[in-house]
Motif scaffolding. Sequence first.
Motif, PDB file in Angstrom:
ATOM      1  N   UNK A   1       0.785  -1.090  -0.001  1.00 23.57           N
ATOM      2  CA  UNK A   1       0.038   0.129  -0.025  1.00 23.57           C
ATOM      3  C   UNK A   1       0.831   1.317   0.026  1.00 23.57           C
ATOM      4  N   UNK A   2       1.928   1.139   0.524  1.00 23.66           N
ATOM      5  CA  UNK A   2       2.723   2.393   0.619  1.00 23.66           C
ATOM      6  C   UNK A   2       3.419   2.565  -0.570  1.00 23.66           C
ATOM      7  N   UNK A   3       3.934   1.596  -1.382  1.00 25.21           N
ATOM      8  CA  UNK A   3       4.514   1.668  -2.738  1.00 25.21           C
ATOM      9  C   UNK A   3       3.464   2.126  -3.716  1.00 25.21           C
TER      10      UNK A   3
ATOM     11  N   UNK B   1      11.140   7.023   3.171  1.00 28.67           N
ATOM     12  CA  UNK B   1      12.384   7.255   4.069  1.00 28.67           C
ATOM     13  C   UNK B   1      12.401   7.674   5.372  1.00 28.67           C
ATOM     14  N   UNK B   2      11.278   8.275   5.685  1.00 28.80           N
ATOM     15  CA  UNK B   2      11.103   8.970   7.167  1.00 28.80           C
ATOM     16  C   UNK B   2      10.671   7.766   7.812  1.00 28.80           C
TER      17      UNK B   2
ATOM     18  N   UNK C   1      11.420   3.200  12.038  1.00 23.96           N
ATOM     19  CA  UNK C   1      11.483   1.884  12.380  1.00 23.96           C
ATOM     20  C   UNK C   1      13.137   1.558  12.810  1.00 23.96           C
ATOM     21  N   UNK C   2      14.221   2.055  12.414  1.00 21.58           N
ATOM     22  CA  UNK C   2      15.474   1.886  12.425  1.00 21.58           C
ATOM     23  C   UNK C   2      15.970   2.594  13.760  1.00 21.58           C
TER      24      UNK C   2
ATOM     25  N   UNK D   1      12.359  -2.711   2.847  1.00 18.23           N
ATOM     26  CA  UNK D   1      12.301  -1.222   2.316  1.00 18.23           C
ATOM     27  C   UNK D   1      12.914  -0.966   0.922  1.00 18.23           C
ATOM     28  N   UNK D   2      14.105  -1.855   0.681  1.00 20.91           N
ATOM     29  CA  UNK D   2      14.932  -1.583  -0.679  1.00 20.91           C
ATOM     30  C   UNK D   2      14.298  -2.562  -1.616  1.00 20.91           C
TER      31      UNK D   2
END
Length: 226
Positions: free
Chosen positions: A145-147, A155-156, A161-162, A224-225
């Motif tokens: 859904x994000x994509x 990135x935010x 998450x990180x 994410x990548x």
Amino acid sequence: MSLTKRRLQFLHTLVDLYQKTNLPIHYEALAKSLGVSKWTAYDMLKEIEKLGFITRSYEVNAKVTGRSQVVFVPTDKASDLFNQSRNELVDLVDWKKTVENISGLLKDLNNTSPNDAVRKIWAEIPEASVRINFCAYIIGLLLMYLKKLGDKRGPWIQQIVLTAPSKEMGMTMFVGTVLGMAVQTMNDELGIEITELVSRFLQSISDLSDEEKGLLSDFLSEAFYF
């Protein structure tokens, strides 16, 4: 007769419902939670009952005077099953296949329409009866859904998450953030359905072992990548 993945999914959900309410579970409540017909839920519970994981009883139906209804409760055998060491229940080979499957769907987004990809992963979720696999599919669905939204806040969100104080907090913050963005594009029925899945995700992730949370967090970070 064995405890197949499908039966395990129904049993797992019934145990979760029972633990939340401490009340016997009617098969219609289970059907609603799983998104199946009440007759499918009832037939499946009869099979699980034969395996000794649940027992039935009868209670008065408050909505229909004088009528009783069939309800089910998990037995000690079911409690023992889900209270085993999580390492004993996790199948790392199955986990690897789950990760490869979700990763493949995410990587293929450039070659297929976002709607088709979302439909594919939606179809996979009911079969994910193991907690960690279910959580991975919910993360994968929200990543899609994000994509699909083409949102530049990726990135935010990744940074949240990180840098979260714990892996569990990072994953729950990711799910909550993306859910809030995604539901704005959905109709009411779909929004309610995905919200219920996320609610189940939050319950499931809290029951994972530290090792499982680590596996799931690593999957999210790498996804994410894709």
